[in-house]
Design a protein around this motif. Structure first.
Motif, short mmCIF file in Angstrom:
data_model
loop_
_atom_site.label_atom_id
_atom_site.label_comp_id
_atom_site.label_asym_id
_atom_site.label_seq_id
_atom_site.Cartn_x
_atom_site.Cartn_y
_atom_site.Cartn_z
N SER A 344 -36.51 -15.58 -24.69
CA SER A 344 -35.65 -16.77 -24.77
C SER A 344 -36.51 -18.03 -24.72
O SER A 344 -36.65 -18.64 -23.66
CB SER A 344 -34.64 -16.77 -23.62
OG SER A 344 -33.76 -15.69 -23.68
N PRO A 345 -37.07 -18.46 -25.82
CA PRO A 345 -37.02 -17.88 -27.16
C PRO A 345 -38.13 -16.86 -27.37
O PRO A 345 -38.98 -16.67 -26.49
CB PRO A 345 -37.24 -19.09 -28.06
CG PRO A 345 -38.17 -19.95 -27.24
CD PRO A 345 -37.76 -19.76 -25.80
N LEU A 418 -29.87 -18.57 -22.32
CA LEU A 418 -30.07 -19.87 -22.95
C LEU A 418 -30.87 -20.85 -22.10
O LEU A 418 -31.50 -21.76 -22.63
CB LEU A 418 -28.72 -20.50 -23.29
CG LEU A 418 -27.81 -19.70 -24.22
CD1 LEU A 418 -26.48 -20.43 -24.42
CD2 LEU A 418 -28.48 -19.45 -25.57
N TYR A 421 -34.55 -21.95 -22.96
CA TYR A 421 -34.82 -22.78 -24.13
C TYR A 421 -35.06 -24.24 -23.75
O TYR A 421 -35.70 -24.98 -24.49
CB TYR A 421 -33.65 -22.72 -25.11
CG TYR A 421 -33.58 -21.48 -25.95
CD1 TYR A 421 -34.07 -21.49 -27.25
CD2 TYR A 421 -33.02 -20.31 -25.48
CE1 TYR A 421 -34.01 -20.36 -28.05
CE2 TYR A 421 -32.95 -19.17 -26.26
CZ TYR A 421 -33.45 -19.19 -27.54
OH TYR A 421 -33.38 -18.07 -28.33
N LEU A 453 -31.09 -22.82 -32.75
CA LEU A 453 -29.95 -21.92 -32.66
C LEU A 453 -28.77 -22.54 -33.40
O LEU A 453 -28.58 -23.76 -33.36
CB LEU A 453 -29.53 -21.69 -31.21
CG LEU A 453 -30.45 -20.87 -30.30
CD1 LEU A 453 -29.97 -20.96 -28.86
CD2 LEU A 453 -30.50 -19.42 -30.75
N SER A 454 -27.98 -21.71 -34.06
CA SER A 454 -26.72 -22.17 -34.63
C SER A 454 -25.68 -22.20 -33.51
O SER A 454 -25.59 -21.27 -32.70
CB SER A 454 -26.26 -21.23 -35.74
OG SER A 454 -27.18 -21.22 -36.80
N ILE A 470 -22.39 -18.68 -30.95
CA ILE A 470 -23.84 -18.91 -31.00
C ILE A 470 -24.43 -17.88 -31.91
O ILE A 470 -24.17 -16.68 -31.78
CB ILE A 470 -24.46 -18.79 -29.59
CG1 ILE A 470 -23.81 -19.80 -28.64
CG2 ILE A 470 -25.97 -19.02 -29.65
CD1 ILE A 470 -24.21 -19.63 -27.19
#
Length: 471
Positions: A344-345, A418, A421, A453-454, A470
């Motif tokens: 992550s990531p 998350l 990040y 990230l989308s 996500i």
């Protein structure tokens, strides 16, 4: 684990370079790649990496960065071995297609035709196993898996972890990454070929391609030029355990070098491993019945990045993240191998994104332009909600119903996944769309070079986030 703070004073970033003259008209921005990869390794705290770029079949850039081990470890070399994790799945998928070409199996037949005692064998097909659409539960889920996965285990004990469980969803209806499918595909290869999975790959892939002796995580401790896996624990870099070959197997146990992957990639695309028709099957996304394209073929993700088609796979294990990505429109392949297992990531994929951006800055700049008609109030609501997901707490930027679900335990996974990040550095509006009665707003959230990230949201009547996705 998926078989998918700055490190001050530790990362020496010793550089080993192979000068390669490019026959291409466009110059290779080697200095920019060197600079940006080095900066990314510092940012993620990666001990070492090896990166290679091939364009139109010619290697145009190869470089090794950092150390195989820390502190004071020997430098990574271009021929250093790394675990490649789930990139192994390409080999498993190709073996299945070789056996189909030989008339020994059919990918649209039920698993029960080959492994009648496997969980849900009559309900799922080989195609669904290959495309992660079977609904079989993930055998690597569960508490303490990072420690368990370093111990020996027998196949019956592995499969017993999921055998009593119902399917997560009806086969073919959705996509959910599942190493279980590839564990079972390995057993199918053994059942129909009469060889062990390892022997099959050696005899039918490695030997014909001149790749020499196949190496797996079992051989890792005895390889003198092997990178040592690491991960961060409470912000400190530590050596990671080696995932057991029994645990990883057909889903992710191969150990390879840049040069090995270059031979494999070229051979797979050129018809030396499977036919052109079989390769088309590998690179054709599966269409789920509920959600459309899975963006996944057989052992390969098939999607886009920076608005450009991309085919490839990442790999992640306890101490490594890697990426092997092909951009067909540019006929460019970028491979990045790292000995950091944080996911992550994932450093491996971030490096391939960074290198592509250095090769094609105009394409990336065009892809990162925002769509027109952005509503800044919605953008602010989306970024505030994303920060809630990263930090937990009272989820004040979500509507009452969704916020309560997140606060009552549903949000814990997002904090874990998350949080590392860090706060987004930018949010690019990509447009609004209507889905039935709901209006969704699509964004790409950026977290520094190569990491994004989308994120899509819909708002309730109170102006707060009532739904999100996500990707």
């Amino acid at each position: 684990m998926g078989l998918r703070g700055p490190l001050a004073g530790v990362l020496a970033l010793l550089l080993t370079t192979i000068p390669i003259a490019s026959a291409m008209a466009d110059p290779v921005p080697a200095a920019a790649i060197d600079r940006d990869v080095t900066a990314a390794l510092r940012r993620f705290g990666v001990p070492g990496a090896a990166v290679q770029v091939t364009r139109q079949g010619t290697v145009i850039y190869t470089k090794a960065f950092g150390s195989r081990d820390v502190p004071g470890g020997a430098p990574v070399r271009p021929d250093t071995f790394f675990e490649i994790g789930s990139i192994t799945k390409q080999f498993t998928a190709a073996a299945i297609l070789q056996l189909q070409e030989a008339g020994k199996l059919q990918v649209d037949r039920a698993l029960a035709d080959y492994l009648p005692d496997a969980p849900h064998a009559a309900e799922v097909t080989l195609r669904q196993l290959l495309t992660h659409t079977s609904g079989l539960h993930e055998y690597l889920d569960g508490p303490g898996i990072d420690e368990l996965a370093t111990r020996p285990i027998a196949y019956p004990d592995l499969i017993a972890r999921v055998a009593p469980l119902p399917l997560d969803f009806p086969p073919g209806s959705r996509w959910s990454y599942s190493n279980t499918g590839y564990l079972l595909l390995g057993k199918v290869i053994e059942a129909v070929s009469g060889e062990s999975y390892r022997a099959y790959l050696q005899h039918h892939i490695f030997d014909p391609l001149g790749l020499g002796e196949m190496r797996t995580t079992a051989e890792e401790p005895h390889l003198s030029n092997m990178a040592i896996g690491h991960h961060h624990v409470d912000g400190r870099l530590e050596r990671a355990g080696i995932i057991g070959p029994d645990w990883a197997g057909p889903a992710g146990f191969l150990v390879m070098r840049l040069s090995d992957l270059a031979v494999w990639d070229a051979s797979l695309r050129s018809g030396k491993v499977i036919s052109a028709d079989s390769y088309r099957q590998m690179t054709t996304p599966f269409m789920t019945s509920q959600n459309g394209s899975a963006d996944y073929g057989f052992g390969l993700f098939v999607g886009t990045v920076y608005g450009q088609p991309r085919i490839g796979h990442t790999g992640g294990s306890l101490g490594f993240t890697t990426a092997d990505e092909y951009f067909p429109r540019q006929d460019v392949r970028i491979v990045a191998l790292t000995n950091l297992g944080d996911n992550s990531p994932e450093a491996g994929e971030a490096l391939t994104n960074i290198v592509f951006a250095d090769l094609y800055p105009a394409l990336v700049a065009a892809a990162e332009r925002p769509a027109p008609d952005e509503d800044t109030h919605v953008t602010q609501a989306a970024t505030d909600a994303f920060r809630d997901l990263q930090t937990g707490g009272d989820y004040a930027h979500f509507g009452a119903i969704l916020g309560a679900k997140l606060a009552n335990g549903k949000g814990a996974k997002f904090v874990t996944d998350l949080g590392p990040y860090g706060a987004p550095t930018a949010a690019t509006f990509k447009g609004a769309r209507q889905s039935g009665a709901e209006r969704w707003y699509d964004y790409v959230l950026h977290f520094g070079p190569g990491v994004f990230l989308s994120f899509a949201v819909r708002l309730g009547e109170d102006g707060k986030v009532a739904g999100f996705s996500i990707g």
